[in-house]
Design an enzyme around this catalytic site. Structure first.
Site, short mmCIF file in Angstrom:
data_model
loop_
_atom_site.label_atom_id
_atom_site.label_comp_id
_atom_site.label_asym_id
_atom_site.label_seq_id
_atom_site.Cartn_x
_atom_site.Cartn_y
_atom_site.Cartn_z
N SER A 99 1.65 20.29 64.47
CA SER A 99 2.70 21.29 64.28
C SER A 99 3.84 20.68 63.76
CB SER A 99 2.99 21.94 65.56
OG SER A 99 3.61 23.23 65.39
N GLU A 100 4.57 21.18 62.84
CA GLU A 100 5.82 20.67 62.15
C GLU A 100 6.94 20.44 63.15
OE1 GLU A 100 4.62 23.56 61.62
OE2 GLU A 100 6.31 24.97 60.92
N ASN A 101 6.93 20.82 64.04
CA ASN A 101 8.19 20.32 65.00
C ASN A 101 7.85 18.97 65.41
OD1 ASN A 101 5.96 21.83 66.47
ND2 ASN A 101 7.09 21.95 68.22
#
Lengths: 237, 220, 237, 220
Positions: D48-50
């Site tokens: 997940s890009e976070n």
């Protein structure tokens, strides 16, 4: 991506490196973080006409014995073996140190090409390759031989030169611990170029002191996420 | 009697420039000795471009650990609050202006502060390492070197003849004979070694020196 | 750089932020990693005409209460307060979510400027600022509204656009633990934009759950080296 | 009877595309549901890009931890071998081609694979988040969406009319009615929902569909 990345030994890990490959080699200089067992395996494997991307060119067998009783092994062995056609790095040879290293000797004889890259630019060009960027502007090297043939641009009144990404077919790196998925942690100053190179190559091969199971590395302290690692060899220190 | 500072003393003088709380990178060779001469009462955070911040003095033989080295391959000692990082992070730190002071060796420095510290005629394979990045990125660049070559030729020149590391980057030159500041007005001779006069220093310097109003003996 | 970076509370930490300042705010969205106590202090302090650089624009008080019983606080408060002239980020407002957030409402009324930046480009532009680079070429945004007014370049047959660095006067970030020198570690997904912004601002202010002495953080696990941190406030969770 | 896949079932079908050992990013909204439908016997690493790689399914209410969330603010569960990183590292991973599959929602997809999934007329302040980076960087882009708008207008079009996320990036579209592959030859209709015919799907599609030789009912 294969889920089983663990291979039995260094010879197996480098067996398919072909002649003409471009290879990144981690570490910094002759000590700490150099994947020396993979380098020796590559020397034994014998692939030729290689392009090596590494910070330093190493000193090799003969010179290391003049510097230090007993000597030490570094990537100089690949030059001594005549396996390398081109070197890209920041310190092909140490200026203060006679006699010349194998790389310097070959270069003086016109048998090897050198592309000189400032160390921070080297790290950033590799990162740029791993990160899917097309290039970057840096102030480093402006007004020096490094700017030759490169696009220059003035941004906000300051002069920058355009540097392009570096990629490789293989990266040989060294870490302290890996889990079997390929998550890596390093030890002390042996980190250096290793995490940067992981991911800039089609195939990243890591030599580790110890292999552990997934879950044994704290998720907060993993330095290299496993997506960057393709083959793992445990070489207990 | 004309004295000359030895390498240890040049490093001691250079370390005198380290302000309290400063982040300092030490180049290859003589500059590395500065790690042993931090002035009492000052906290200095040594950064080395191979990926370490906050190390202590050089390690003694019994403490040597080759996974705990500076960029000159010298084992160093640990200090509380130290940390490690990779080469890309290290040079972000350097280029981004987060290193306050760098001490570098040099072959030549020009009167405009141009630095030549890596390439020598006849040795085309020697490299610049992290010197270009440090010379461009550090807030203050201090050069430590011998004032002249072995043959007595000046190293401080109107123009460098060796390949440049970076243009107009040097702030202070500390040699075995003098401390010279590079200013907009030119090279200001601030301190000289015991027994030397300003004209004598000028005679072994290849660019014009301006004597500081408060010119004094090198302070240690 | 002062060796003593620890300040007593968030109000003191943000006291000197002037009108017109450019401020980076860490975190990701409304949860995890948002320096909410520093944001509230900035709201109370009242500086106006600010440029905010953050990943998301937040939802603000009213909207958060419609989404979740009890609501929650995020950087929407700064827009509700009318303190912001310009927002630079990847998600000013969530498309799926009526009613509109304070930032979206102000934008619809023509009272605030928005510079839209793809999230990865935002992270890289900030890193570029922190790392002393002049800009970079990315394939992201080519052929979209993002390329408008930007230099394009074909490198190795692929189209890239030039993106420039972002800097700020202040960065407000959140970490889990800090030592008193300013070395930081984070917790889980609360890391996100915080380490990236540290260093891209003239003054970086960090809010931490716990303050410890130098030596209490393992040197191998420090994520943000202390050179990037100027002020530390402990706000026990 | 004509059936339509509900959101859960669309996510289930999309998850069927996850090959063993693949690294998968799930976009905002419906794609996030895929985390609960990894096919048995396959290992999938969710990114997940976070800044997280290797999380498990969505967390239940009792497990919720807001320092352990995906990019849609949904709490997720831990798995052995998971790790955390910052946003710059995360997008290096994404742009650098180290994410094998991304599942994204969409407003519109063109027959060339152009994607429009962030901006809507009348909502100029809504943003693209990490969608542009993911659409450009992921090796395979899967779109999950309803086949038509609430008003019955097609979302699969010859040209997108909404602002683009990226050009020619979509590989596979999975809707409540059909599975459509985007090929050099055009849109290939591979699977259709129970009770529907190819001409009926074509009637609610704004671009020409090529029926696959082995056109079949959507496989779950």
């Amino acid at each position: 991506m294969p889920v089983n990345k663990v291979v039995n030994n260094c010879d197996e890990a480098v067996a398919d490196i072909p002649d003409g490959a471009t290879i990144m080699i981690g570490g910094f200089g002759s000590f700490g973080g150099l994947p020396i067992n993979l380098i020796v395996a590559l020397a034994n494997q014998g692939a030729r006409n290689l392009t090596l991307i590494a910070n330093m060119g190493g000193v090799g067998f003969e010179l290391s014995h003049r510097i230090k009783p007993g000597g030490y092994q570094d990537l100089g062995i690949l030059f001594e073996n005549g396996q390398v056609a081109k070197f890209i790095g920041s310190v092909p040879a140490l200026g203060g140190m006679p006699p010349t290293s194998p790389l310097e000797r070959l270069h003086n004889e016109g048998k090897i090409e050198i592309e000189m890259v400032p160390q921070g630019t080297l790290a950033e060009r590799i990162r740029c390759g791993a990160g899917g960027l097309g290039g970057f502007y840096t102030p480093v090297g402006a007004g020096t031989v490094i700017e030759k043939g490169k696009e220059k641009k003035v941004i906000d009144g300051k002069e920058y030169i355009l540097e392009l990404p570096l990629y490789a077919d293989f990266a040989l790196i060294k870490a302290h611990h890996a889990d079997t998925l390929g998550n890596l942690v390093y030890k002390g100053t042996a980190r250096c170029f290793n995490p940067v190179m992981a991911g800039a190559a089609r195939i990243t091969i890591v030599e580790v002191d110890k292999l552990v199971e997934p879950g044994q590395l704290d998720p907060e302290v993993v330095v290299t996420p496993h997506v960057y690692v393709d083959r793992i060899v445990e070489v207990p220190g | 009697m004309k004295s000359r500072l030895d390498e240890q003393t040049i490093a001691l003088r250079a370390a005198g420039e380290f302000t309290d709380g400063s982040v300092v990178n030490l180049g290859y060779g003589m500059p590395g000795l500065c790690a042993n001469f931090v002035p009492e009462g000052r906290t200095v955070f040594f950064q080395s471009e191979n990926g370490i911040l906050g190390y202590g003095s050089l390690a003694t033989d019994t403490e040597k650990d080759y996974e705990m080295i500076n960029a000159s391959d010298q084992p160093v000692t640990a200090l509380p609050g130290m940390c490690f990082f990779d080469s890309a992070v290290s040079f972000d730190m350097i280029r981004g202006g987060h290193v306050d002071i760098v001490v570098l060796g040099a072959y030549q420095v020009s009167e405009k502060g141009d630095l030549a510290n890596w390439g020598r005629p006849g040795r085309p394979a020697t490299g610049m390492g992290g010197g270009m990045d440090l010379a461009v990125g550090a807030s203050k660049v201090i050069v430590t070197m011998l004032h002249t070559t072995k043959e007595g030729e000046p190293r401080i020149l109107r123009e460098c003849t060796f390949p440049l590391t970076a243009r107009q980057c040097v702030d202070l030159i500390i040699t075995d004979l003098a401390v010279i500041e590079i200013t907009r007005d030119g090279l200001v001779l601030r301190e000289i070694a015991l027994g030397w006069t300003a004209p004598e220093i000028q005679a072994v310097t290849g660019a014009e020196l301006i004597s500081a109003a408060d010119l004094k003996e090198i302070e240690l």
